[in-house]
Design an enzyme around this catalytic site. Structure first.
Site, PDB file in Angstrom:
ATOM      1  N   ASP A  66       0.859  -1.181   0.000  1.00 44.41           N
ATOM      2  CA  ASP A  66       0.000   0.000   0.000  1.00 44.41           C
ATOM      3  C   ASP A  66       0.896   1.233   0.000  1.00 44.41           C
ATOM      4  O   ASP A  66       1.763   1.380   0.876  1.00 44.41           O
ATOM      5  CB  ASP A  66      -0.898   0.013   1.238  1.00 44.41           C
ATOM      6  CG  ASP A  66      -1.980  -1.064   1.170  1.00 44.41           C
ATOM      7  OD1 ASP A  66      -2.045  -1.779   0.158  1.00 44.41           O
ATOM      8  OD2 ASP A  66      -2.749  -1.180   2.150  1.00 44.41           O
TER       9      ASP A  66
ATOM     10  N   ASP B 127     -15.114  -3.046  -1.560  1.00 44.77           N
ATOM     11  CA  ASP B 127     -14.744  -2.833  -0.169  1.00 44.77           C
ATOM     12  C   ASP B 127     -16.019  -2.555   0.615  1.00 44.77           C
ATOM     13  O   ASP B 127     -16.775  -1.642   0.265  1.00 44.77           O
ATOM     14  CB  ASP B 127     -13.785  -1.643  -0.045  1.00 44.77           C
ATOM     15  CG  ASP B 127     -12.564  -1.795  -0.945  1.00 44.77           C
ATOM     16  OD1 ASP B 127     -12.174  -2.950  -1.204  1.00 44.77           O
ATOM     17  OD2 ASP B 127     -12.004  -0.778  -1.373  1.00 44.77           O
TER      18      ASP B 127
END
Length: 248
Positions: free
Chosen positions: A8, A129
């Protein structure tokens, strides 16, 4: 099953967030290329990248870091975060990204996802998500009134390579992966599902492996790899074994 180590990217560094909060970022490596090389050397066959700044800003931000990763490894790389149009998808694929993940735009403009699948067959994944089962977008800053399964079903027949399903409340919290909701989603889809969020131990990987036949094709793992809770060799051996026939 494939295990995807997560890189990330925030402000050019490799970080992990707690439940998607940008203010709750832990920096694990300031050299993304070095981190990518390490994962490849450990035997991983794919990398999962997220441009966190890009997810919030709606456009690529950590491009230099992504390119340094692409130059550092030979294994395929999938990328999400801030990719909202066909030109950006094409740009990343030209640079060497193997699979582009569309998240926010999948909710806001499903037709663009379908167009992308037609133009770039086999190269498009959808990132869903969810917070309490409902889809969150824009770097998880907004929660919609659309259920994860309802959104996933929109892309069943358009050639999406995979659905990447993240339980936001589990992400980065080391509380264990949400096996039940992931396997339930996979069971209702023909599109393969990649699990994400909350993987904290080899036991989580074992629990997902048992549900492999529901359609769970892979799992994304971040913090547990960085802090040593999961041993790469053990994880790779477990997930590459034949499917588990029976939970017992």
């Amino acid at each position: 099953m494939i295990i995807y180590p997560a890189i990330d990217l925030k402000d050019g560094a490799c970080v992990r967030l707690l439940r998607g909060e940008m203010s709750q970022a832990t920096v694990f490596n300031t050299d993304p290329g070095e981190q990518a090389r390490l994962f490849q050397s450990q035997g991983f066959e794919w990398l999962h990248l997220v441009d966190l700044n890009g997810a919030f800003e709606g456009k690529p931000v950590n491009g230099a870091a992504v390119e340094s990763i692409l130059k550092s490894v030979t294994i395929p790389v999938q990328l999400g975060g801030g990719i909202r149009d066909l030109n950006t998808i094409g740009m990343w694929l030209e640079k060497g990204i193997s699979r582009v993940i569309l998240g926010t735009v999948a909710l806001r403009d499903p037709e663009l996802v379908k167009a992308a699948c037609r133009e770039f067959p086999g190269k498009i994944a959808v990132g869903i998500d969810a917070r309490e089962g409902y889809v969150a977008v824009a770097g998880w800053a907004e929660t919609s009134d659309i259920k994860a399964l309802d959104l996933a079903l929109k892309f069943e027949d358009c050639g999406v390579a995979a659905i990447i399903y993240t339980d936001i409340n589990r992400d980065g919290a080391m509380g264990g992966v949400n096996v039940e909701s992931t396997s339930d989603l996979a069971f209702h889809l023909t599109t393969p599902v990649i699990a994400s969020g909350g993987v904290s131990s080899i036991e989580d990987l074992k629990a997902l492996k048992v549900e492999e036949d529901t359609g769970i094709e892979g799992v994304i793992c971040g913090r547990a790899l960085y802090d040593g809770r999961i041993d790469p060799k053990e994880a790779l051996a477990l997930l590459s074994a034949p499917a588990v026939e029976d939970a017992d």
